[in-house]
Design an enzyme around this catalytic site. Structure first.
Site, PDB file in Angstrom:
ATOM      1  N   LYS A   1       0.865  -1.196   0.000  1.00 12.40           N
ATOM      2  CA  LYS A   1       0.000   0.000   0.000  1.00 12.40           C
ATOM      3  C   LYS A   1       0.884   1.222   0.000  1.00 12.40           C
ATOM      4  CE  LYS A   1      -4.426   1.017   0.286  1.00 12.40           C
ATOM      5  NZ  LYS A   1      -5.607   0.195  -0.059  1.00 12.40           N
TER       6      LYS A   1
ATOM      7  N   ASP B   1      -7.214   4.411  -4.175  1.00 17.54           N
ATOM      8  CA  ASP B   1      -7.824   4.277  -2.845  1.00 17.54           C
ATOM      9  C   ASP B   1      -8.408   5.665  -2.557  1.00 17.54           C
ATOM     10  OD1 ASP B   1      -7.808   2.208  -0.402  1.00 17.54           O
ATOM     11  OD2 ASP B   1      -7.494   4.169   0.472  1.00 17.54           O
TER      12      ASP B   1
HETATM   13  P1  NDP Z   1     -12.976   8.058  -2.237  1.00 17.82           P
HETATM   14  O1  NDP Z   1     -11.883   9.031  -2.084  1.00 17.82           O
HETATM   15  O2  NDP Z   1     -13.591   7.845  -3.568  1.00 17.82           O
HETATM   16  O3  NDP Z   1     -14.147   8.399  -1.215  1.00 17.82           O
HETATM   17  C1  NDP Z   1     -13.901   8.460   0.148  1.00 17.82           C
HETATM   18  C2  NDP Z   1     -15.184   8.841   0.852  1.00 17.82           C
HETATM   19  O4  NDP Z   1     -15.019   8.695   2.253  1.00 17.82           O
HETATM   20  C3  NDP Z   1     -15.576  10.304   0.634  1.00 17.82           C
HETATM   21  O5  NDP Z   1     -16.966  10.402   0.703  1.00 17.82           O
HETATM   22  C4  NDP Z   1     -14.887  11.000   1.793  1.00 17.82           C
HETATM   23  O6  NDP Z   1     -15.478  12.225   2.169  1.00 17.82           O
HETATM   24  C5  NDP Z   1     -15.077   9.976   2.899  1.00 17.82           C
HETATM   25  N1  NDP Z   1     -13.959  10.085   3.854  1.00 17.82           N
HETATM   26  C6  NDP Z   1     -12.661   9.801   3.611  1.00 17.82           C
HETATM   27  N2  NDP Z   1     -11.903  10.028   4.691  1.00 17.82           N
HETATM   28  C7  NDP Z   1     -12.756  10.471   5.618  1.00 17.82           C
HETATM   29  C8  NDP Z   1     -12.573  10.867   6.963  1.00 17.82           C
HETATM   30  N3  NDP Z   1     -11.364  10.849   7.547  1.00 17.82           N
HETATM   31  N4  NDP Z   1     -13.681  11.241   7.642  1.00 17.82           N
HETATM   32  C9  NDP Z   1     -14.922  11.247   7.040  1.00 17.82           C
HETATM   33  N5  NDP Z   1     -15.140  10.881   5.776  1.00 17.82           N
HETATM   34  C10 NDP Z   1     -14.085  10.500   5.089  1.00 17.82           C
HETATM   35  O7  NDP Z   1     -12.387   6.682  -1.652  1.00 17.82           O
HETATM   36  P2  NDP Z   1     -12.899   5.190  -1.906  1.00 17.82           P
HETATM   37  O8  NDP Z   1     -14.370   5.163  -2.046  1.00 17.82           O
HETATM   38  O9  NDP Z   1     -12.052   4.597  -2.947  1.00 17.82           O
HETATM   39  O10 NDP Z   1     -12.473   4.500  -0.519  1.00 17.82           O
HETATM   40  C11 NDP Z   1     -13.356   4.390   0.601  1.00 17.82           C
HETATM   41  C12 NDP Z   1     -12.901   3.255   1.488  1.00 17.82           C
HETATM   42  O11 NDP Z   1     -12.894   2.030   0.757  1.00 17.82           O
HETATM   43  C13 NDP Z   1     -11.481   3.392   2.057  1.00 17.82           C
HETATM   44  O12 NDP Z   1     -11.451   2.789   3.339  1.00 17.82           O
HETATM   45  C14 NDP Z   1     -10.653   2.546   1.094  1.00 17.82           C
HETATM   46  O13 NDP Z   1      -9.453   2.088   1.701  1.00 17.82           O
HETATM   47  C15 NDP Z   1     -11.623   1.403   0.841  1.00 17.82           C
HETATM   48  N6  NDP Z   1     -11.388   0.618  -0.361  1.00 17.82           N
HETATM   49  C16 NDP Z   1     -11.303   1.197  -1.597  1.00 17.82           C
HETATM   50  C17 NDP Z   1     -11.118   0.415  -2.718  1.00 17.82           C
HETATM   51  C18 NDP Z   1     -11.094   0.988  -4.076  1.00 17.82           C
HETATM   52  O14 NDP Z   1     -11.011   0.214  -5.033  1.00 17.82           O
HETATM   53  N7  NDP Z   1     -11.180   2.290  -4.266  1.00 17.82           N
HETATM   54  C19 NDP Z   1     -10.952  -1.047  -2.606  1.00 17.82           C
HETATM   55  C20 NDP Z   1     -11.149  -1.565  -1.270  1.00 17.82           C
HETATM   56  C21 NDP Z   1     -11.341  -0.747  -0.215  1.00 17.82           C
HETATM   57  P3  NDP Z   1     -14.661  13.604   1.865  1.00 17.82           P
HETATM   58  O15 NDP Z   1     -14.666  13.725   0.375  1.00 17.82           O
HETATM   59  O16 NDP Z   1     -15.428  14.658   2.583  1.00 17.82           O
HETATM   60  O17 NDP Z   1     -13.270  13.397   2.428  1.00 17.82           O
HETATM   61  O1  2IT Z   2      -7.980  -1.447  -0.457  1.00 14.96           O
HETATM   62  C1  2IT Z   2      -7.948  -1.921  -1.606  1.00 14.96           C
HETATM   63  O2  2IT Z   2      -8.094  -3.129  -1.821  1.00 14.96           O
HETATM   64  C2  2IT Z   2      -7.746  -1.000  -2.736  1.00 14.96           C
HETATM   65  N1  2IT Z   2      -7.661   0.198  -2.522  1.00 14.96           N
HETATM   66  C3  2IT Z   2      -7.645  -1.524  -4.136  1.00 14.96           C
HETATM   67  C4  2IT Z   2      -6.263  -2.030  -4.424  1.00 14.96           C
HETATM   68  C5  2IT Z   2      -5.989  -2.437  -5.842  1.00 14.96           C
HETATM   69  O3  2IT Z   2      -4.814  -2.735  -6.088  1.00 14.96           O
HETATM   70  O4  2IT Z   2      -6.881  -2.473  -6.681  1.00 14.96           O
END
Ligand code: NDP
Ligand code: 2IT
Length: 450
Positions: free
Chosen positions: A131, A171
């Site tokens: 990561k 992420d």
């Molecule tokens: P995005 O940046 O697309 O969206 C993040 C969302 O979470 C936004 O709505 C943001 O609000 C909110 N957020 C982030 N940090 C905070 C915080 N500290 N407090 C309150 N709200 C917060 O990210 P993703 O949707 O990609 O990721 C969301 C989660 O999913 C994370 O935990 C990530 O690790 C996990 N994840 C993502 C994957 C992927 O493929 N993208 C795969 C597997 C897991 P704001 O804009 O106001 O900050």
């Molecule tokens: O937390 C996760 O699994 C991710 N942000 C996606 C990682 C990836 O390599 O697609």
């Protein structure tokens, strides 16, 4: 040599990590959560103790920290810190996302990298765990600033990644726009079109269909599998979702496609409740196109209201999908959800539920899916993107979604079967950790002490 008991061994590993990483609370939390469930595996596989598998697994193979200088639109020089933790490559090249958010530090990157090892093992896609990210905050920055930051970040990262060594993706704060800028700079510096070095690329230039949707869709598929086992389903059920980014948006979309109603979304400024069901196209317009705040949704839709204080988990629903960030759902939230009749919780985010809240859900008989199983669809589809890049092929949407669906069914089956094998049927935390650990530990055992 007399071997310590599994319990004594787990305690000694926990003590060593706590001593070495005292200032890394998120990392310690993620490690403890895994160690707490592994006693039954070690009781059956003492050779894992003898080979020091866990002692090695909790220590990253390599950790990189670097300076990222860039110039803002006003001509001022800014400096951020960049990270890449290459945690474990027993199953394949390091694979895992990049997070750009002001809260990113070594503890956060290590917790995410550690979880990624197990998640990636569950996908059966032969990828190791890593990561990275930066404390850079993309919100409020112009496209040109984001581009210059990404170019500077890649100028250092280029030395450490490659399609057979380490493959980053998105992420929090890193989506299609950032992956595009990062790839462009990689290509320019290396003078090679090495498509498989990053995943989450644009579908017109090597990206996989359904990668954007995969994490959210996958979390809902996992919830559906848990419910189907219990003779239930998603249809007709009301879902509470947190976040409004990549994962949340497509979890909401899939819930509605399967006949449920998702009534909430949130960001760091508050949450919206839309009793008519979230209008996904409006949500995408506001968050993906305009990059605006979630309150804007309530301004444009009469059935919705915006709440700026308290927690989205106070809204009752039968399904809950925490899809924002770590430790966003605590004991009080769990109590509220249980009182509101929640039946299943599937973590779209990484470690969004505090350990005490997980215990409450399990004690109340709520079906609970940990992130390393429930959100594995994103990285699994990344691995499918790597396969397509290597074969110079491209699958259509239907094929891509059906592969994702199959993988999520398999991840569910592995976690459930391990929960049965180790004596706690339906404990998906124990099941996911044990199934993943067995796979990684066996590979490490066969590859010797490295
Ligand atoms: P995005 O940046 O697309 O969206 C993040 C969302 O979470 C936004 O709505 C943001 O609000 C909110 N957020 C982030 N940090 C905070 C915080 N500290 N407090 C309150 N709200 C917060 O990210 P993703 O949707 O990609 O990721 C969301 C989660 O999913 C994370 O935990 C990530 O690790 C996990 N994840 C993502 C994957 C992927 O493929 N993208 C795969 C597997 C897991 P704001 O804009 O106001 O900050
Ligand atoms: O937390 C996760 O699994 C991710 N942000 C996606 C990682 C990836 O390599 O697609």
């Amino acid at each position: 040599m007399t071997l310590p008991t599994p319990k004594a061994h787990l305690q000694s590993v926990a003590d060593t990590v706590a001593g070495r990483s005292a200032a890394e609370p998120e990392f310690l939390q993620a490690v403890r959560e895994v160690l707490d469930t592994l006693e039954p595996v070690l009781a059956q596989r003492p050779e894992f103790i003898e080979a020091g598998i866990l002692d090695r697994l909790v220590e990253p193979e390599r950790q990189l920290i670097f300076r990222v200088p860039w110039t803002d639109d006003a001509g001022r020089v800014r400096v951020n810190r960049g990270y890449r933790v290459q945690f474990n490559s027993a199953l394949g090249p390091y694979k895992g996302g990049l997070r750009f958010h002001p809260t990113v530090n070594l503890s956060v990157v290590k917790f995410l990298g550690f979880e990624q090892i197990f998640k990636n093992a569950l996908t059966s896609q032969r990828i190791g765990g890593g990561k990275g990210g930066s404390d850079f905050d993309p919100s409020g920055k112009s496209d040109a600033e984001v581009m210059r930051f990404c170019q500077s970040f890649m100028t250092e990262l280029v030395h450490h990644i490659g399609e057979h060594t380490d493959i980053p993706a998105g992420d929090i704060g890193v989506g299609g726009r950032e992956i595009g800028y990062l790839f462009g700079q990689y290509r320019r510096i290396t003078q090679r079109y090495e498509a498989g070095v990053l995943t989450g690329k644009g579908v017109g230039w090597g990206g996989a269909e359904v990668r954007t949707e995969a994490t959210g869709y996958g979390a809902v598929f996992f919830a559906e599998e848990m419910l189907l086992r219990a003779g239930e389903g998603i249809e007709g059920r009301r879902a509470i979702v947190s976040g409004s980014g990549n994962v949340a948006t497509y979890a909401i979309e899939k819930v509605q496609q399967l006949g449920g109603t998702a009534v909430t979304a949130s960001d760091s400024s508050g949450y919206i409740v839309d009793e008519a069901g979230i209008d996904v196209e409006l949500l995408k317009q506001i968050k993906e196109v305009e990059r605006a705040r979630i309150s804007e949704y309530a301004e444009r839709r009469s059935s919705a209201r915006f709440v700026s204080s308290g927690s989205v988990w106070q809204v009752p629903g039968e399904l809950a999908f925490p899809c924002a960030t770590q430790n966003e759902l605590d004991v009080d939230d769990a109590r509220a959800l249980i009182a509101g009749g929640v039946r299943a919780v599937a973590e779209g985010a990484n470690m969004p539920t505090t350990p005490e809240a997980v215990e409450l859900f399990q004690a109340a008989g709520v079906l609970f899916a940990p992130g390393k199983a429930a959100n594995a669809g994103g990285v699994a589809t990344s691995a499918l993107e790597m396969s397509q890049n290597a074969a110079r092929s491209r699958w259509d949407r239907q094929t891509s979604e059906s592969r994702l669906h199959d993988i999520m069914r398999d991840v569910h089956a592995s976690a459930y079967e391990a929960s049965v094998r180790y004596g706690r049927p339906g404990d998906y935390v124990l099941g996911a950790n044990s199934a993943a650990f067995e796979t990684v530990a066996q590979a490490m055992l066969e590859q010797g002490v490295i």
